[in-house]
Write an enzyme that holds these catalytic residues in place. Structure first.
Site, PDB file in Angstrom:
ATOM      1  CD  GLU A 112      58.905  25.699  53.657  1.00 60.53           C
ATOM      2  OE1 GLU A 112      59.243  25.032  52.660  1.00 60.53           O
ATOM      3  OE2 GLU A 112      57.959  26.526  53.645  1.00 60.53           O
ATOM      4  CD  GLU A 132      53.768  23.427  53.891  1.00 59.63           C
ATOM      5  OE1 GLU A 132      54.294  24.504  54.219  1.00 59.63           O
ATOM      6  OE2 GLU A 132      53.989  22.349  54.497  1.00 59.63           O
TER       7      GLU A 132
END
Length: 258
Positions: A112, A132
């Site tokens: 990210e 995730e």
């Protein structure tokens, strides 16, 4: 220090420096990273930024789960309370360009961070993943929003919904990165690009970045109007005049950000 900061040739180099922990982000590094963004944003000598990780094994594997505890505050307190929330990407919304030199693993929050940069260069041993969903969560630092804006939606969905890793060549194929180079050439490649950017008129570079960033959420007609407004603002700057004079005199322009 879990982060190194240096400036060379108008380029700030921010290096995540916890190679023994795969450059995972603990609370101390998060604060140092925020401070580094602030320092580079407010330093007139910095015209471009490179973000990378120490060593060749990992760029960043996200949060250090051994040291990062859930916040004590409730979601309401974090959102509406008096304390200023400190998001992983806080400070990265500057107008100065940010390059990411991805050396090794870019996982979870590490990927990210890379997604939030303007240009991504990868070493041949780089691997990317937003895994995730395999842990009962979702990317919480822009992954679900930035990735589909950078690659085709199908490719973004494939990564987000499976949590699978992709290698550097696949990242290049789907346009997640701009270049793939040997690990030994990574920083040289990133610095070459950063120096080229730093040599250009800084106000023009920052304006171009802001127009791309802000224009993505606007209808084309409004985005073009914003571009025309920015063009008019830059028209009579000293740097624009210097650029034209230097071209006529066949010399390298000297830009001052004015």
């Amino acid at each position: 220090m879990s982060l190194n900061y240096e400036v060379r040739d108008g380029v700030a180099i921010i290096t995540l420096n916890r190679p023994e922990a795969l450059n995972s982000i603990d609370p101390e590094m998060r604060q140092e990273l925020f401070d580094a963004w602030q320092q580079s944003a407010h330093d007139d000598n910095v015209r471009c930024v490179i973000l990378t990780g120490a060593g060749e094994k990992a760029f960043c594997t996200g949060s250090d789960l051994k040291k990062t505890m859930p916040p004590k505050e409730s979601p309401a307190q974090l959102t509406f309370g008096t304390a200023t929330p400190r998001h992983l990407l806080t400070g990265m919304d500057m107008d100065k360009p940010i390059l990411c030199a991805v050396n090794g693993y870019a996982m979870g929050g590490g990927m990210e961070l890379a997604l939030a940069c303007d240009i991504r260069i990868a070493s041949e041993n780089a691997q990317f993943a937003l895994s995730e969903v395999r842990l009962g969560s979702i990317p919480g630092a822009g992954g679900t929003q930035n990735l589909p804006r950078l690659v085709a939606q199908s490719d973004a969905m494939l990564m987000l919904l499976t949590g699978d890793r992709i290698d550097a060549l696949e990242a290049l194929r789907i346009n997640l990165v701009s270049r793939v180079v040997a690990p030994s050439d990574l920083m040289e490649c990133a610095m070459t690009i950063a120096r080229r950017i730093a040599q250009n008129a800084p106000l023009s570079v920052r304006a171009a970045k802001r127009l791309v960033r802000d224009g993505r959420s606007l209808p084309l007609a409004q985005a073009l109007a914003l571009e025309s407004y920015a063009f008019g603002m830059l028209r009579d700057t000293e740097d624009r005049i210097e650029g034209r004079i230097a071209f006529q005199e066949k010399r390298t322009p000297v830009y001052r950000g004015r």
